[in-house]
Structure formats: structure tokens, C-alpha cells
Write a protein that holds these residues in place. Structure first.
Motif, PDB file in Angstrom:
ATOM      1  N   ILE A   1       0.759  -1.200   0.032  1.00 21.99           N
ATOM      2  CA  ILE A   1       0.085   0.013   0.178  1.00 21.99           C
ATOM      3  C   ILE A   1       0.796   1.210   0.075  1.00 21.99           C
ATOM      4  N   ALA A   2       2.130   1.193   0.484  1.00 24.00           N
ATOM      5  CA  ALA A   2       2.998   2.377   0.452  1.00 24.00           C
ATOM      6  C   ALA A   2       3.322   2.813  -0.919  1.00 24.00           C
ATOM      7  N   ALA A   3       3.753   1.609  -1.696  1.00 26.49           N
ATOM      8  CA  ALA A   3       4.168   1.742  -3.163  1.00 26.49           C
ATOM      9  C   ALA A   3       2.935   2.145  -3.893  1.00 26.49           C
ATOM     10  N   ASP A   4       1.855   1.561  -3.775  1.00 29.48           N
ATOM     11  CA  ASP A   4       0.552   1.739  -4.329  1.00 29.48           C
ATOM     12  C   ASP A   4       0.064   3.318  -4.273  1.00 29.48           C
ATOM     13  N   HIS A   5       0.291   3.889  -3.165  1.00 24.21           N
ATOM     14  CA  HIS A   5      -0.091   5.267  -2.707  1.00 24.21           C
ATOM     15  C   HIS A   5       0.763   6.274  -3.728  1.00 24.21           C
ATOM     16  N   LEU A   6       1.982   6.034  -3.613  1.00 20.81           N
ATOM     17  CA  LEU A   6       3.067   6.571  -4.348  1.00 20.81           C
ATOM     18  C   LEU A   6       3.006   6.517  -5.914  1.00 20.81           C
TER      19      LEU A   6
ATOM     20  N   LYS B   1       0.120   5.898  -7.503  1.00 22.38           N
ATOM     21  CA  LYS B   1      -1.104   6.619  -7.706  1.00 22.38           C
ATOM     22  C   LYS B   1      -0.916   8.134  -7.703  1.00 22.38           C
ATOM     23  N   ASN B   2      -0.138   8.604  -7.203  1.00 20.94           N
ATOM     24  CA  ASN B   2       0.201   9.898  -7.034  1.00 20.94           C
ATOM     25  C   ASN B   2       1.255  10.151  -8.202  1.00 20.94           C
ATOM     26  N   GLY B   3       1.498   9.310  -9.125  1.00 15.48           N
ATOM     27  CA  GLY B   3       2.267   9.690 -10.574  1.00 15.48           C
ATOM     28  C   GLY B   3       3.686   9.464 -10.256  1.00 15.48           C
ATOM     29  N   HIS B   4       4.125   8.770  -9.093  1.00 18.19           N
ATOM     30  CA  HIS B   4       5.791   8.353  -8.987  1.00 18.19           C
ATOM     31  C   HIS B   4       5.891   7.290  -9.745  1.00 18.19           C
ATOM     32  N   LYS B   5       6.884   7.069 -10.446  1.00 20.20           N
ATOM     33  CA  LYS B   5       7.302   5.724 -11.288  1.00 20.20           C
ATOM     34  C   LYS B   5       8.417   5.364 -10.600  1.00 20.20           C
ATOM     35  N   LYS B   6       9.268   6.387 -10.070  1.00 25.48           N
ATOM     36  CA  LYS B   6      10.724   5.910 -10.015  1.00 25.48           C
ATOM     37  C   LYS B   6      10.767   6.094  -8.229  1.00 25.48           C
ATOM     38  N   ILE B   7      10.924   5.330  -7.488  1.00 28.91           N
ATOM     39  CA  ILE B   7      10.791   5.158  -6.079  1.00 28.91           C
ATOM     40  C   ILE B   7      12.105   4.525  -5.659  1.00 28.91           C
ATOM     41  N   MET B   8      12.697   5.237  -4.697  1.00 28.33           N
ATOM     42  CA  MET B   8      13.657   4.798  -4.143  1.00 28.33           C
ATOM     43  C   MET B   8      13.165   4.172  -2.746  1.00 28.33           C
ATOM     44  N   CYS B   9      13.676   2.720  -2.307  1.00 19.14           N
ATOM     45  CA  CYS B   9      13.199   2.008  -1.364  1.00 19.14           C
ATOM     46  C   CYS B   9      14.291   1.852  -0.303  1.00 19.14           C
ATOM     47  N   ILE B  10      14.111   2.345   0.985  1.00 18.90           N
ATOM     48  CA  ILE B  10      15.181   1.895   1.981  1.00 18.90           C
ATOM     49  C   ILE B  10      14.616   0.966   2.843  1.00 18.90           C
ATOM     50  N   SER B  11      15.461  -0.016   2.935  1.00 25.71           N
ATOM     51  CA  SER B  11      15.040  -1.109   3.873  1.00 25.71           C
ATOM     52  C   SER B  11      16.188  -1.498   4.876  1.00 25.71           C
ATOM     53  N   ALA B  12      16.048  -2.532   5.676  1.00 22.96           N
ATOM     54  CA  ALA B  12      17.037  -2.986   6.576  1.00 22.96           C
ATOM     55  C   ALA B  12      17.396  -4.518   6.644  1.00 22.96           C
ATOM     56  N   ASN B  13      18.183  -4.860   6.930  1.00 20.56           N
ATOM     57  CA  ASN B  13      18.507  -6.393   7.125  1.00 20.56           C
ATOM     58  C   ASN B  13      18.533  -6.543   8.605  1.00 20.56           C
ATOM     59  N   HIS B  14      17.061  -6.755   9.188  1.00 20.45           N
ATOM     60  CA  HIS B  14      16.944  -7.027  10.730  1.00 20.45           C
ATOM     61  C   HIS B  14      16.442  -8.512  10.770  1.00 20.45           C
ATOM     62  N   ILE B  15      16.688  -9.244  11.601  1.00 21.31           N
ATOM     63  CA  ILE B  15      16.096 -10.661  11.942  1.00 21.31           C
ATOM     64  C   ILE B  15      14.647 -10.202  12.115  1.00 21.31           C
ATOM     65  N   GLY B  16      14.161 -11.227  11.887  1.00 23.19           N
ATOM     66  CA  GLY B  16      12.444 -11.242  12.010  1.00 23.19           C
ATOM     67  C   GLY B  16      11.767 -11.113  10.670  1.00 23.19           C
ATOM     68  N   GLY B  17      12.436 -10.639   9.384  1.00 22.83           N
ATOM     69  CA  GLY B  17      11.615 -10.748   8.325  1.00 22.83           C
ATOM     70  C   GLY B  17      10.579  -9.631   7.748  1.00 22.83           C
TER      71      GLY B  17
ATOM     72  N   VAL C   1      10.832  18.357   0.681  1.00 17.19           N
ATOM     73  CA  VAL C   1       9.615  17.258   0.775  1.00 17.19           C
ATOM     74  C   VAL C   1       8.372  18.055   0.887  1.00 17.19           C
ATOM     75  N   PRO C   2       7.376  17.845   0.304  1.00 21.71           N
ATOM     76  CA  PRO C   2       7.013  16.786  -0.888  1.00 21.71           C
ATOM     77  C   PRO C   2       7.412  17.357  -2.317  1.00 21.71           C
ATOM     78  N   GLN C   3       7.845  18.949  -2.413  1.00 20.09           N
ATOM     79  CA  GLN C   3       7.847  19.312  -3.580  1.00 20.09           C
ATOM     80  C   GLN C   3       8.863  19.085  -4.616  1.00 20.09           C
ATOM     81  N   ASP C   4       9.976  18.400  -4.273  1.00 19.90           N
ATOM     82  CA  ASP C   4      11.071  17.912  -5.013  1.00 19.90           C
ATOM     83  C   ASP C   4      10.858  16.369  -5.143  1.00 19.90           C
ATOM     84  N   ILE C   5      10.723  15.851  -3.744  1.00 19.14           N
ATOM     85  CA  ILE C   5      10.736  14.372  -3.570  1.00 19.14           C
ATOM     86  C   ILE C   5       9.473  14.056  -2.536  1.00 19.14           C
ATOM     87  N   ALA C   6       8.963  13.063  -2.699  1.00 19.30           N
ATOM     88  CA  ALA C   6       7.747  12.534  -1.824  1.00 19.30           C
ATOM     89  C   ALA C   6       8.322  11.469  -0.974  1.00 19.30           C
TER      90      ALA C   6
END
Length: 341
Positions: A174-179, A181-197, A271-276
Motif C-alpha cells: 500500500i505504500a508503493a501503491d499510494h506513491l 497512484k500519485n504519479g511516482h514511477k521512480k521510487i527509492m526503497c530504503i530497507s534494513a537487514n533485521h532479523i524477523g523478516g 519534501v514533498p515539492q521535489d521528492i515525496a
């Protein structure tokens, strides 16, 4: 002949376990049902000695809440709300609470093993995402009911086990879906390597949303922090040269999102003018600094209440069936994404 709980159950058209709960004034039973059962018991001269039953059953009226061993290392802010909601739910049910980390921070002693061996608790709520084989064996042998909360237990696919957790995959979706639907096709994703999945599941949900909109995914879209504010800040500062390739950021927890926003501000990227930006967790800090953060909200209160209710149900009955509950998160839309769809 003396009347029994089985007789009362038949007359009241309820289960024997419900009668037992009514006699013990369980908060799980409605006042209407309690009055009905107690009236029948009184009319037929049923004698119930609650104190004697408590002594014979050796109940402590205490629930153990096990926090992750990684918590005191990373200091995750959102765990305070999880802990508070669980304690509030249990205290409302008139249970005492022992809160422990999975491991003693100094002796490294396994606190699940210690609490069970010392018979200090009637039940366990476990928020530790990584259990060793010894602990799993202890849990499977004990008569003390337990339930996993927040995280999927590591062995949920191979063993029957009770848990109540967030649908992390759907949260990423739903996070990606929202972006998108607001016209963003180039999305940077920041994740983490934490135990727990949970971060891995959020990434998979993110990828699924891109796929459903026929947008490409490649590894250069994915960056890693360590779930802290500083790591979100560093991801942005260390990758200034590629920021022009993205119009939005999905940071998989709020601390990294807020760290990223600080770094962007220092680079005169607004944010959000240049990047959401979208975060995940909906911690209190999300609305303390401008722009207020759009984020995936984990239904902490609902999950805590369901977890506690399920555990008390297990305490008050001989039911052996396991329940696996994944609760859907929701998106809280604020300023960091600009105008919503």
C-alpha cells in the motif's frame, strides 16, 4: 446430588468452559451471560470456592511479555507503544505483567526458560523474532500457553502456533501503491537487514505493487540502512549522485524516513515539492516535525487487544486449536507526499 458446572452449562445452553469463566468473573464473558449463569448457580445451590481453586491450580495471575534481545541495541522507538498497549490490555483484565528482554543483558540468560522454570507466569506473549532450538523445545514441552505478537514466529510454516501480527507484505504494497497512484514511477526503497523478516516482507510487497502497475524493479532501487534515524540520513548523504533518478522514497520505518528527510533538507531538496516520502510504523515523531510524515500505520492497539484476548482464552479453556492472525495495516496520508489521489 450436588450440581456441577456441567449441569449449569446444560441449563444455560453454554459450554462448560464458559461456566468456569463466569464463575471466575472472566472479562472475556459478557455481563448478560455472567448474570444468567450465576443466577442458575445460585438457584441450585452451587458452591464455588474461588480461593481454593486458585491455590489448587497454583495460578500466579501474571503474564510474561518478552521483548526482543535486539531492542536494547537498536532502541526502536515504536516498541514503546507495543509494550504499553499490551500492558494496558492485560491490566484491564486484572493481570500482573512481567516485562523482560529475551536475554538478560548482562548474564545472557534465556528469560523465557527462566520464567517457565520458576513458575512465575501463567502465560507468555513473545515479541522476539528469532528463537533458538533450545527455546523452541522448551515452549513445545511447557503447559504454559504462549502466543507470538507483532512478528511471525520463525517456525510458523512448519509448526502449529498461535500468533497475531501485522501483514507486513500488504504494508509494503500500500505504500508503493499510494506513491504510484500519485504519479511516482521512480521510487527509492530504503530497507534494513533485521532479523524477523518484516523488512523483507515489506520489500516483497513493494515489488508486487510495481509489478501490478507494470513498472520495472531493479536492485539499484533498493538501499539498506539499519532501521535507525542516522542510517536513513546516511543513505541519502552517501547516494546524492543517484537522487536525481528518483521522485519519491519509501523508507521501511519512520526513523529512516525522518533521517532521510533531514538529509534532503540539508541538500536543499524539499519534501514533498521535489521528492515525496512515505514511512512505516506511525511513531509519535511522525507528527512532531514538518512536513508531517505519510506512513503505514501498524494497528498496535488492535493487535495488542487481540493477542491478550487470545492468550486469556487459552488460559481459561483446554482448547488446542491454533490461530494465525495477520491484521491489515492502513496508510495515514499526511504532508510528506503532497496531494493525495
Amino acid at each position: 446430588m450436588a450440581i456441577t458446572t456441567k449441569d449449569i452449562a446444560k441449563m444455560a445452553n453454554v459450554s462448560q468452559s464458559t461456566v468456569s469463566r463466569c464463575l471466575n468473573d472472566s472479562p472475556m464473558i459478557s455481563e448478560k451471560t455472567k448474570k444468567k449463569v450465576l443466577k442458575i448457580a445460585e438457584e441450585h445451590g452451587f458452591q464455588f470456592n474461588a480461593n481454593a481453586r486458585s491455590l489448587s491450580a497454583k495460578k500466579t495471575n501474571t503474564i510474561g511479555v518478552i521483548l526482543p534481545k535486539s531492542l536494547f541495541i537498536s532502541g526502536e522507538v515504536h516498541f514503546r507503544s507495543w509494550q504499553n498497549e499490551l500492558i494496558e490490555s492485560l491490566e484491564r483484565m486484572e493481570f500482573d505483567v512481567i516485562v523482560s528482554f529475551f536475554e538478560n543483558r548482562f548474564t545472557k540468560q534465556n528469560n523465557i526458560k527462566r520464567l517457565i522454570a520458576a513458575k512465575k507466569i501463567d502465560g507468555l506473549i513473545i515479541l522476539e523474532p528469532s528463537l533458538n532450538d533450545e527455546t523452541i523445545a522448551i515452549l513445545e514441552k511447557t503447559d504454559i500457553p504462549y502466543i507470538f505478537c507483532k512478528y511471525l514466529p520463525p517456525f510458523y510454516k512448519t509448526r502449529e502456533v498461535d500468533f497475531v501480527c501485522v501483514d507486513q507484505y500488504k504494508g509494503g504494497y500500500i505504500a508503493a501503491d499510494h506513491l504510484i497512484k500519485n504519479g511516482h514511477k521512480k521510487i527509492m526503497c530504503i530497507s534494513a537487514n533485521h532479523i524477523g523478516g518484516e523488512f523483507g516482507l515489506r520489500t516483497e510487497g513493494f515489488k508486487a505493487a510495481l509489478h501490478d502497475y507494470s513498472l520495472p524493479y531493479h536492485d539499484k532501487m533498493l538501499f539498506y540502512g539499519d532501521a535507525t534515524f542516522d542510517s536513513g540520513y546516511r543513505v541519502i548523504k552517501d547516494n546524492v549522485d543517484v537522487l536525481r533518478d528518483f521522485t519519491s522514497i519509501f523508507a521501511q520505518n519512520d526513523l529512516m524516513a525522518l533521517g532521510a528527510i533531514k538529509a534532503l533538507r540539508e541538500l536543499d531538496i524539499y519534501v514533498p515539492q521535489d521528492i515525496a516520502v512515505v514511512g512505516f510504523d506511525d511513531i509519535e515523531l511522525s507528527t512532531l516535525y514538518k512536513p508531517y510524515l505519510t506512513t503505514v500505520q501498524q494497528p498496535t492497539k488492535e493487535i495488542a487487544a487481540l493477542t491478550c484476548k487470545r492468550l486469556i482464552d487459552k488460559l481459561n479453556s483446554s482448547e488446542t486449536m491454533k490461530q494465525k492472525l495477520e491484521i491489515s495495516p492502513t496508510l495515514v496520508i499526511r504532508e510528506s507526499c503532497g496531494i493525495s489521489y
